[in-house]
Motif scaffolding. Structure first.
Motif, PDB file in Angstrom:
ATOM      1  N   HIS A  86       0.849  -1.200   0.000  1.00  0.00           N
ATOM      2  CA  HIS A  86       0.000   0.000   0.000  1.00  0.00           C
ATOM      3  C   HIS A  86       0.878   1.241   0.000  1.00  0.00           C
ATOM      4  O   HIS A  86       1.409   1.647   1.028  1.00  0.00           O
ATOM      5  CB  HIS A  86      -0.932   0.020   1.219  1.00  0.00           C
ATOM      6  N   HIS A  88       1.673   5.190  -2.390  1.00  0.00           N
ATOM      7  CA  HIS A  88       1.161   6.170  -3.356  1.00  0.00           C
ATOM      8  C   HIS A  88       2.364   6.732  -4.095  1.00  0.00           C
ATOM      9  O   HIS A  88       3.063   7.604  -3.586  1.00  0.00           O
ATOM     10  CB  HIS A  88       0.390   7.270  -2.633  1.00  0.00           C
ATOM     11  N   LYS A 301      -9.220   0.965  -6.056  1.00  0.00           N
ATOM     12  CA  LYS A 301      -9.128   1.412  -4.664  1.00  0.00           C
ATOM     13  C   LYS A 301     -10.297   2.351  -4.395  1.00  0.00           C
ATOM     14  O   LYS A 301     -10.445   3.370  -5.068  1.00  0.00           O
ATOM     15  CB  LYS A 301      -7.804   2.149  -4.467  1.00  0.00           C
ATOM     16  N   HIS A 385      -5.861  -0.742   5.505  1.00  0.00           N
ATOM     17  CA  HIS A 385      -5.646  -0.207   6.859  1.00  0.00           C
ATOM     18  C   HIS A 385      -6.280  -1.081   7.939  1.00  0.00           C
ATOM     19  O   HIS A 385      -5.582  -1.509   8.832  1.00  0.00           O
ATOM     20  CB  HIS A 385      -6.095   1.253   7.007  1.00  0.00           C
ATOM     21  N   ASP A 448       1.964   2.818   3.285  1.00  0.00           N
ATOM     22  CA  ASP A 448       1.140   3.986   2.974  1.00  0.00           C
ATOM     23  C   ASP A 448       2.017   5.207   2.667  1.00  0.00           C
ATOM     24  O   ASP A 448       1.602   6.338   2.912  1.00  0.00           O
ATOM     25  CB  ASP A 448       0.152   4.303   4.112  1.00  0.00           C
TER      26      ASP A 448
HETATM   27 ZN   LIG Z   1      -3.103   5.173   1.417  1.00  0.00          ZN
END
Ligand SMILES: [Zn+2]
Length: 551
Positions: A86, A88, A301, A385, A448
């Motif tokens: 996970h 970005h 997502k 999460h 994340d």
């Molecule tokens: Zn995220």
């Protein structure tokens, strides 16, 4: 001389098609495979296609491939390439193009860092930044526009909170919105913080769009530079794969130009950014896979709620530190259900952001309704999460075949204030990796990034210690939820691969798999757990070729 030799070698290989294909052989002190059938070996061999052709002990492989090109790392430990389940990628790139405010000690520190960064900016450009966290400051109340206006009276300043779920603007940035931000009204899915009806400068979740949409759009050259920085940072830290959580059609196209040019140094499993253009493309054209094998989009997502730090996570009961407030749903349950069923109809894997116990329950309920009997099929739907989950809901992940995609460093970042937000009782199901494993739920790990560092060693360290990097609290926070180093490594390798439906290609070092691996200066399964974050990445390999080598 050297060049001539290389030329002759290439020439010999080219004109001798009867020779066996060139094989490469890596030997190391130990190679952890993440393959339970053969967990530790000494050598792997792969061919020009980058696929592993043999694993085992040095002697056997040397006998089998006497002409192999050799890479010997006698003091090193090799592990499968680390996969961040996970992250970005563009966000990381943009973060590397913006003022880093992570760890800022107070507002004065934020302003000093911004002033330093401003020197590199052309006049008129927005001064952007990311990573502040008022919970780390002596005064933990949200900052205001006035705090920034003294140093930046004219240049717009817009800096995101560490979780990306709140932003702080100066007055110049708020003026650029061109709309009266005062009064009682609130935008959908967000909150404008106000003081006596006047916008204070902090915008939460959906309200951030008000400012975001007036920030000048980055052009292609800027985006390309940002993406290159993100790739460099990823491979430098031992990542060979990333699940990019929320990829727009435009960003997928940009990733594609890197893949076309052979400049994509790691694998990206892109997940379409909600019920938008990229998902429509998947439904129209089918699942996407780049011919070079490093880029694909086969999932979507979606978002259910916000984050805990900014009290946007949807809770079943009130926030312990804000009576009457239960967080925000970023998507209405009906619209969410529609999006899930649309993806399902197109054969697209669903991954949904859910942080609060209410957010997680709505996602589980929706998944259950949409899947029906197909819960027993190989759908690989995920919750991203799964941060605060009602204890009764944890076994439902197993029953529904839902993968828990969790981020160890979130626990160690949030531990100073999580109990204030949710109280002691709800902490039982918070960041509860061990409970998920005990319930036989598949656990994929990630960071994340850029919310947290892109460095997966910090994730391994946090998973195993549940301590900050100073080793606090001693014994770890909610220590019964700690993972073993082996479990943590599996979460960043084999089980991350499973979550991306890539387990036949990557995540383990076994015959037929891609030669994606990391050469480390120390053994993560043997070092003292407090040293996991300090292990040196010596080199990172994808498809049997180095994509990063330490100088
Ligand atoms: Zn995220």
């Amino acid at each position: 001389m050297h060049r001539l030799a290389t030329f002759l070698l290439l020439w010999c290989v080219t004109i001798a098609p009867s020779h066996a294909a060139q094989v490469h052989l890596l030997t190391a002190a130990r190679i952890h495979t993440s393959d339970p059938a053969q967990p530790v070996i000494e050598a792997i061999a792969w061919d020009e296609s980058g696929r592993i052709v043999a694993v085992g002990d040095v002697k056997t492989l040397l006998e089998a491939y006497p002409a192999a090109t050799r890479v010997d790392a006698p003091d090193a430990t090799v592990i499968p390439g680390l996969i961040d389940a996970h992250g970005h990628v563009m966000g990381l790139g943009y973060a590397l193009m913006r003022t880093d405010l992570v760890g800022s000690k107070d507002k004065a520190d934020v302003i000093a860092r911004l002033q330093d960064f401003e020197k590199k900016l052309p006049s008129g450009a927005w001064l952007l930044g990311r990573g502040w966290d008022q919970n780390d400051w002596p005064q933990t109340t949200f900052p205001t526009a006035a705090d920034l206006d003294g140093a930046f009276p004219n240049r717009p300043v817009w800096v995101e909170r560490v979780d990306g779920h709140a932003g702080w603007a100066n007055s110049a940035a708020m003026r650029a919105v061109g709309k009266d931000l005062s009064g009682e009204w609130q935008p959908e899915g967000g909150r404008i913080l106000r003081d006596n009806g006047v916008a204070s400068g902090v915008f939460i979740d959906g309200a951030m769009t008000l400012i975001d949409k007036v920030v000048p759009v980055p052009d292609l050259a800027y985006r390309t530079q940002a993406l290159q920085r993100a790739f460099d940072a990823a491979v430098r830290n031992g990542l060979t794969g990333v699940h990019d959580m929320g990829t727009s059609r435009e960003d997928l196209a940009l990733f594609g130009t890197f893949a076309d040019a052979g400049r994509l140094p790691l694998r990206i499993d892109a997940y379409a950014d909600g019920d938008n253009a990229a998902l429509s493309d998947l439904c129209t054209n089918g699942l996407y896979r780049h011919a070079a094998g490093r880029l694909q989009m086969r999932g979507v997502k979606l978002y259910m709620d916000g984050a805990l730090g900014s009290r946007g996570a949807a809770l079943l009961a009130d926030y312990s530190d804000e009576a009457g407030h239960r967080g925000l749903l970023v998507m209405e349950p009906n619209a969410f259900d529609t999006a899930v069923r649309k993806a399902q109809g197109c054969g697209v894997q669903v991954a949904t952001h859910a942080i609060g116990d209410r957010g997680n329950r709505i996602v589980l309920d929706t998944y259950a309704g949409a899947l029906g009997d197909a819960v027993f099929a190989d759908h690989r739907w995920r919750i991203e999460h799964a941060q605060v989950v009602a204890l009764d809901d944890i076994p439902r992940f197993k029953a529904l075949g839902v993968i828990a995609s969790m981020q160890p460093t979130h626990a160690t970042s949030d531990m100073p204030w999580a109990e204030t937000r949710v109280g002691k009782e709800r902490l039982a199901g918070a960041y509860a990796w061990r409970r998920f494993l005990d319930a036989d739920v598949r656990l994929a790990l990630g960071s994340d990034f850029p919310v947290e560092s892109v460095d997966p060693r910090l994730g391994l360290y946090a998973a195993v210690t549940r301590q900050d990097r100073e080793g606090l609290p001693s014994g770890g926070w909610l220590p019964q939820q700690r993972l073993s180093a082996l479990e943590a490594l599996r979460g960043f390798t084999a089980d991350a691969a499973y979550a991306g439906r890539d387990e036949a290609e990557v995540g383990r070092l076994a015959v037929g798999m891609r030669a994606d691996f990391v050469v480390l200066g120390n053994d993560p399964l043997a070092v003292l757990v407090g040293e996991l974050d300090d292990i040196a990445v010596q080199s990172t390999w994808v498809d049997g070729k180095p994509v990063y080598e330490a100088k």
